[in-house]
Design a protein around this motif. Sequence first.
Motif, PDB file in Angstrom:
ATOM      1  N   VAL A  60     -23.240  -8.377  -8.356  1.00 25.89           N
ATOM      2  CA  VAL A  60     -24.471  -9.211  -7.675  1.00 25.89           C
ATOM      3  C   VAL A  60     -24.145  -9.108  -6.271  1.00 25.89           C
ATOM      4  N   GLY A  61     -23.503  -8.214  -5.736  1.00 25.05           N
ATOM      5  CA  GLY A  61     -23.510  -7.895  -4.237  1.00 25.05           C
ATOM      6  C   GLY A  61     -22.225  -8.378  -3.507  1.00 25.05           C
ATOM      7  N   ALA A  62     -21.187  -8.717  -4.119  1.00 22.22           N
ATOM      8  CA  ALA A  62     -20.187  -9.423  -3.618  1.00 22.22           C
ATOM      9  C   ALA A  62     -19.224  -8.119  -3.153  1.00 22.22           C
ATOM     10  N   GLN A  63     -18.351  -8.241  -2.247  1.00 26.31           N
ATOM     11  CA  GLN A  63     -17.685  -7.371  -1.397  1.00 26.31           C
ATOM     12  C   GLN A  63     -15.967  -7.715  -1.532  1.00 26.31           C
ATOM     13  N   PHE A  64     -15.534  -6.970  -2.283  1.00 24.45           N
ATOM     14  CA  PHE A  64     -13.763  -7.231  -2.400  1.00 24.45           C
ATOM     15  C   PHE A  64     -13.292  -6.523  -1.459  1.00 24.45           C
ATOM     16  N   LEU A  65     -12.567  -7.217  -0.539  1.00 24.74           N
ATOM     17  CA  LEU A  65     -11.919  -6.681   0.702  1.00 24.74           C
ATOM     18  C   LEU A  65     -10.548  -5.924   0.672  1.00 24.74           C
ATOM     19  N   ASP A  66     -10.268  -5.125   1.552  1.00 25.57           N
ATOM     20  CA  ASP A  66      -9.291  -4.253   1.387  1.00 25.57           C
ATOM     21  C   ASP A  66      -8.020  -4.782   2.109  1.00 25.57           C
ATOM     22  N   PRO A  67      -6.814  -4.761   1.728  1.00 22.93           N
ATOM     23  CA  PRO A  67      -5.545  -5.183   2.348  1.00 22.93           C
ATOM     24  C   PRO A  67      -5.258  -4.502   3.779  1.00 22.93           C
ATOM     25  N   GLN A  95     -15.755 -11.589  -0.705  1.00 21.33           N
ATOM     26  CA  GLN A  95     -17.141 -12.100   0.221  1.00 21.33           C
ATOM     27  C   GLN A  95     -18.357 -11.880  -0.626  1.00 21.33           C
ATOM     28  N   MET A  96     -19.064 -13.062  -0.702  1.00 20.08           N
ATOM     29  CA  MET A  96     -20.093 -13.185  -1.485  1.00 20.08           C
ATOM     30  C   MET A  96     -21.312 -12.573  -0.579  1.00 20.08           C
ATOM     31  N   PRO A  97     -22.780 -12.268  -1.010  1.00 18.89           N
ATOM     32  CA  PRO A  97     -23.588 -11.755   0.309  1.00 18.89           C
ATOM     33  C   PRO A  97     -23.821 -12.545   1.390  1.00 18.89           C
ATOM     34  N   ASP A  98     -23.664 -13.795   1.110  1.00 21.63           N
ATOM     35  CA  ASP A  98     -23.905 -14.948   2.359  1.00 21.63           C
ATOM     36  C   ASP A  98     -22.687 -14.999   3.118  1.00 21.63           C
ATOM     37  N   LYS A 120      -8.215  -3.312 -14.155  1.00 25.04           N
ATOM     38  CA  LYS A 120      -9.403  -3.911 -13.859  1.00 25.04           C
ATOM     39  C   LYS A 120     -10.459  -3.105 -14.530  1.00 25.04           C
ATOM     40  N   LEU A 121     -11.266  -3.658 -15.615  1.00 24.41           N
ATOM     41  CA  LEU A 121     -12.400  -2.750 -15.978  1.00 24.41           C
ATOM     42  C   LEU A 121     -13.725  -3.365 -15.458  1.00 24.41           C
ATOM     43  N   ARG A 122     -14.556  -2.860 -14.836  1.00 19.88           N
ATOM     44  CA  ARG A 122     -15.956  -3.466 -14.870  1.00 19.88           C
ATOM     45  C   ARG A 122     -16.711  -2.382 -15.727  1.00 19.88           C
ATOM     46  N   PHE A 123     -17.585  -3.232 -16.547  1.00 18.49           N
ATOM     47  CA  PHE A 123     -18.403  -2.482 -17.378  1.00 18.49           C
ATOM     48  C   PHE A 123     -19.747  -3.257 -17.633  1.00 18.49           C
ATOM     49  N   ARG A 124     -20.725  -2.433 -17.996  1.00 21.19           N
ATOM     50  CA  ARG A 124     -22.133  -3.064 -18.429  1.00 21.19           C
ATOM     51  C   ARG A 124     -22.151  -3.435 -19.886  1.00 21.19           C
ATOM     52  N   VAL A 125     -22.800  -4.489 -20.361  1.00 22.24           N
ATOM     53  CA  VAL A 125     -22.757  -4.740 -21.698  1.00 22.24           C
ATOM     54  C   VAL A 125     -24.416  -4.838 -22.089  1.00 22.24           C
ATOM     55  N   ASP A 126     -24.642  -3.987 -23.289  1.00 20.93           N
ATOM     56  CA  ASP A 126     -25.897  -3.900 -23.949  1.00 20.93           C
ATOM     57  C   ASP A 126     -26.043  -4.864 -25.011  1.00 20.93           C
ATOM     58  N   TYR A 127     -27.026  -5.771 -25.174  1.00 21.79           N
ATOM     59  CA  TYR A 127     -27.145  -6.613 -26.133  1.00 21.79           C
ATOM     60  C   TYR A 127     -28.502  -6.583 -27.047  1.00 21.79           C
ATOM     61  N   ALA A 128     -28.273  -7.013 -28.418  1.00 19.56           N
ATOM     62  CA  ALA A 128     -29.636  -7.143 -29.288  1.00 19.56           C
ATOM     63  C   ALA A 128     -29.991  -8.324 -28.895  1.00 19.56           C
ATOM     64  N   GLN A 129     -29.132  -9.292 -28.676  1.00 14.39           N
ATOM     65  CA  GLN A 129     -29.478 -10.745 -28.479  1.00 14.39           C
ATOM     66  C   GLN A 129     -28.543 -11.107 -27.222  1.00 14.39           C
ATOM     67  N   ARG A 130     -29.060 -11.549 -26.202  1.00 10.06           N
ATOM     68  CA  ARG A 130     -28.449 -11.737 -25.079  1.00 10.06           C
ATOM     69  C   ARG A 130     -27.972 -13.335 -24.734  1.00 10.06           C
ATOM     70  N   ALA A 131     -28.994 -14.101 -25.041  1.00 11.08           N
ATOM     71  CA  ALA A 131     -28.662 -15.443 -24.924  1.00 11.08           C
ATOM     72  C   ALA A 131     -28.212 -15.694 -23.367  1.00 11.08           C
ATOM     73  N   GLU A 132     -28.541 -15.217 -22.575  1.00 12.71           N
ATOM     74  CA  GLU A 132     -28.255 -15.718 -21.149  1.00 12.71           C
ATOM     75  C   GLU A 132     -26.713 -15.199 -20.651  1.00 12.71           C
ATOM     76  N   ALA A 133     -26.257 -14.485 -21.690  1.00 15.28           N
ATOM     77  CA  ALA A 133     -24.888 -13.786 -21.327  1.00 15.28           C
ATOM     78  C   ALA A 133     -25.005 -12.700 -20.219  1.00 15.28           C
ATOM     79  N   PRO A 134     -23.503 -12.563 -19.304  1.00  9.70           N
ATOM     80  CA  PRO A 134     -23.916 -11.657 -18.228  1.00  9.70           C
ATOM     81  C   PRO A 134     -24.108 -10.441 -18.664  1.00  9.70           C
ATOM     82  N   GLU A 135     -25.002  -9.531 -17.805  1.00 12.12           N
ATOM     83  CA  GLU A 135     -25.072  -8.160 -18.163  1.00 12.12           C
ATOM     84  C   GLU A 135     -23.580  -7.270 -17.591  1.00 12.12           C
ATOM     85  N   ALA A 136     -23.132  -7.666 -16.796  1.00 15.37           N
ATOM     86  CA  ALA A 136     -21.930  -6.961 -16.228  1.00 15.37           C
ATOM     87  C   ALA A 136     -20.673  -8.009 -16.087  1.00 15.37           C
ATOM     88  N   LEU A 137     -19.722  -7.359 -16.624  1.00 17.30           N
ATOM     89  CA  LEU A 137     -18.343  -8.178 -16.944  1.00 17.30           C
ATOM     90  C   LEU A 137     -17.224  -7.262 -16.203  1.00 17.30           C
TER      91      LEU A 137
END
Length: 344
Positions: free
Chosen positions: A122-129, A232-235, A48-65
């Motif tokens: 966006v603040g989600a927490q991935f749980l530990d088994p 778990q989401m922030p809520d 699993k690769l978490r990465f930020r994305v830089d855009y010249a044109q973003r068109a509402e695409a997510p900044e983090a994938l």
Amino acid sequence: MIPGGPAPSDEMAVLSPAWLTPVLGQNYPGTVVTGTAVVDRLETVATKLRFRVDYAQRAEAPEALCAKGYFNPERRRATRAEADFYRLVAPHLPVRTPPCVHAAVDDTTGHALVVMHDLVAVGAQFLDPLVGYSAEAATATLDQLAALHAATWDGKMTVLRDQFPTRLVSLTRHLTVEQLQSQVDDGRAEGVSAPVRRADRLIAAMTAIDRLSATSPTCLVHGDLHTGNIYQMPDGSPGLIDWQVVQHGVWALDVAYHLATVLDPDELARHERGLLDHYLDRLAARGVTAPDPDQAWQLYRACLPYGYFLWSITRAVDRPIVEHLTGRLARAVERHRSLDLLGV
């Protein structure tokens, strides 16, 4: 046409603007990617690769994938179930999963790839088994399972039966009886009686559970819902990840596996019947004629060996997790006399 194909097995290709621009352009027309930066890299069987994305044109695409694939050549495998789930099914189910921007299988190589929103950003927490989970928290994840099961219950979305067939019998072909016995006896089921550690009984149990589908309602099941596959989401609301063993099967496969892995054995013994009743209530609330509570209880007990077998054949996971989950499932099987109930 996407340069590099729909599902590259080279992670540098996945991170490249040349690949990401046309991929993101499918959902966000006009997007132009100029660069990426890896934030985190987690490798188990898949990477699993978490990465930020830089855009010249973003068109509402997510900044983090987050991209999930089999990038390590030593662990590469042709397994398409999760990519097919996100590509074909997830958008149509009332189940919380990470929003997916691309899921594909390369028909030439068999490599599967999923690219999702990075929920950690966006603040989600991935749980530990290995971390505790309460009975109260389990009611919320049972709600998610009930939503999944009700939407695909006993004939709904029949196309999924061929797309995601049962895996119970096919899983038993991964190891011989002797190989499985060696693993069951390697300490992962410490303290469990010898009759419950017999590999031949575990293999026979999988076939016996498979036969239950002839007389019990079937549906799409997650197949691997321990705490490590929950976020778990922030809520505080839960979501489900890692759909690598999604399949058609008896609903109790998910409920028994989930409760026996997430709850401490004593907590499980105190609350499992009430939690099962909660699940049945949620099925009924979604328009399903829920199974009779006593019959459901018997099926719950009978399906516990599924998870025990799954973790008995597991090798490519950190040892503390293997021992923790195998031990919990084996003790539940022993307490409920599940192998005897199945007649194996």
